[in-house]
Design an enzyme around this catalytic site. Structure first.
Site, PDB file in Angstrom:
ATOM      1  N   ASP A  13       0.867  -1.171   0.000  1.00 37.48           N
ATOM      2  CA  ASP A  13       0.000   0.000   0.000  1.00 37.48           C
ATOM      3  C   ASP A  13       0.914   1.233   0.000  1.00 37.48           C
ATOM      4  O   ASP A  13       2.068   1.160   0.433  1.00 37.48           O
ATOM      5  CB  ASP A  13      -0.862  -0.048   1.265  1.00 37.48           C
ATOM      6  CG  ASP A  13      -1.645   1.224   1.483  1.00 37.48           C
ATOM      7  OD1 ASP A  13      -2.513   1.518   0.655  1.00 37.48           O
ATOM      8  OD2 ASP A  13      -1.374   1.923   2.473  1.00 37.48           O
ATOM      9  N   TYR A  15      -0.105   5.098   0.739  1.00 37.54           N
ATOM     10  CA  TYR A  15      -0.294   6.196   1.690  1.00 37.54           C
ATOM     11  C   TYR A  15      -0.406   5.667   3.122  1.00 37.54           C
ATOM     12  O   TYR A  15      -1.298   4.877   3.434  1.00 37.54           O
ATOM     13  CB  TYR A  15      -1.538   6.996   1.326  1.00 37.54           C
ATOM     14  CG  TYR A  15      -1.453   7.547  -0.087  1.00 37.54           C
ATOM     15  CD1 TYR A  15      -0.491   8.496  -0.422  1.00 37.54           C
ATOM     16  CD2 TYR A  15      -2.305   7.086  -1.089  1.00 37.54           C
ATOM     17  CE1 TYR A  15      -0.386   8.983  -1.718  1.00 37.54           C
ATOM     18  CE2 TYR A  15      -2.220   7.579  -2.386  1.00 37.54           C
ATOM     19  CZ  TYR A  15      -1.258   8.524  -2.690  1.00 37.54           C
ATOM     20  OH  TYR A  15      -1.159   9.002  -3.973  1.00 37.54           O
ATOM     21  N   ARG A  44      -9.257  12.302   5.880  1.00 38.63           N
ATOM     22  CA  ARG A  44      -8.845  10.935   5.557  1.00 38.63           C
ATOM     23  C   ARG A  44     -10.030   9.961   5.707  1.00 38.63           C
ATOM     24  O   ARG A  44     -10.236   9.079   4.875  1.00 38.63           O
ATOM     25  CB  ARG A  44      -7.681  10.519   6.462  1.00 38.63           C
ATOM     26  CG  ARG A  44      -7.154   9.113   6.244  1.00 38.63           C
ATOM     27  CD  ARG A  44      -6.291   8.972   5.008  1.00 38.63           C
ATOM     28  NE  ARG A  44      -5.556   7.696   5.008  1.00 38.63           N
ATOM     29  CZ  ARG A  44      -5.144   7.078   3.918  1.00 38.63           C
ATOM     30  NH1 ARG A  44      -5.378   7.568   2.729  1.00 38.63           N
ATOM     31  NH2 ARG A  44      -4.478   5.953   3.999  1.00 38.63           N
ATOM     32  N   ASN A 120      -4.712   2.891  -4.036  1.00 38.36           N
ATOM     33  CA  ASN A 120      -5.903   3.619  -4.479  1.00 38.36           C
ATOM     34  C   ASN A 120      -5.536   4.835  -5.311  1.00 38.36           C
ATOM     35  O   ASN A 120      -6.372   5.351  -6.060  1.00 38.36           O
ATOM     36  CB  ASN A 120      -6.674   4.127  -3.243  1.00 38.36           C
ATOM     37  CG  ASN A 120      -7.623   3.099  -2.677  1.00 38.36           C
ATOM     38  OD1 ASN A 120      -7.910   2.085  -3.302  1.00 38.36           O
ATOM     39  ND2 ASN A 120      -8.105   3.355  -1.472  1.00 38.36           N
TER      40      ASN A 120
END
Ligand code: LAC
Length: 225
Positions: A13, A15, A44, A120
């Site tokens: 991942d 972030y 967030r 993402n």
């Protein structure tokens, strides 16, 4: 714990896992003194919610759009003013993140196993970030959810990595600091390392990750790298 598969490749991942997002709070604090932490927490939370809602609604906005929509929500909810320059500065913060200090060395140690990002984020967000911070030199490639047309934790996203690497999911070590992502990746079948930087309990909506660690350096140590 039962014997753990030693992965043939690693997928990360981005972030909060490779890149420290705390600098965003400092920028928010400078714009709205006394509110930096609240803004970033709500921003967030809404950013992730909007990825999941958009996926369910089959009305998907890319991560840059979702990030802007969530920012506008956060300032509206907190009843704070935000001018166009400040808004752009906060959105640009996502392109100006630093990796956690242990990340370059840990990625080096994990070589020669293939090392990919699965995020993402859009390619337009991720590629300049990896190039500018030098992480690109420690990675074999970047996969964006854009190629699946849906967000994590859809199995269609995790399938991108298994297909690209040509490996059975259990042969892939998936590393995330996001508990919900770690659970989603385990449900898909990866061997999952959860970097629990915040000392949180694990999410309960699916199978628990295989390993819980504190840093990426711990992941390298766990595989003897
Ligand atoms: C990502 C977010 C979820 O990089 O951290 O995919």
């Amino acid at each position: 714990m039962s014997a753990l598969t030693t992965p043939d490749a690693f997928v990360f991942d981005a972030y909060g896992t490779l890149f420290d997002v705390n600098s965003i709070a400092a920028r928010a604090e400078a714009i709205a003194p006394g509110h930096g932490a609240a803004i970033t927490q709500l921003w967030r939370t809404k950013q992730l919610e909007y990825t999941w809602l958009g996926s369910l609604m089959e009305r998907r906005h890319d991560f840059a759009e979702v990030t802007a929509e969530a920012l506008d929500y956060a300032f509206a909810a907190l009843v704070l003013p935000l001018d166009a320059a400040e808004r752009q500065s906060l959105l640009d913060a996502w392109l100006d993140l630093a990796p956690y200090p242990d990340v370059p060395d840990a990625l080096t140690r994990l070589a020669p196993r293939p090392r990919w990002i699965l995020s993402n984020g859009t390619r337009a967000m991720l590629e300049p970030l990896c190039a500018r911070t030098g992480l690109a030199a420690h990675l074999d490639g970047i996969l964006s959810v854009d190629d699946a047309g849906v967000y994590k934790p859809s199995p269609r996203v995790y399938r991108l990595a298994a297909d690209r690497l040509g490996l059975a999911p259990a042969r892939i070590g998936f590393v995330s600091s996001n508990g919900w992502d770690a659970v989603g990746a385990k449900a898909f079948g990866f061997t999952v390392y959860w970097i629990n930087r915040a000392g949180l309990p694990i999410d309960r909506h699916g199978p628990a990750p295989d390993v819980q660690v504190g840093t990426l350096a711990d992941v390298a140590a766990r595989v003897g790298a």
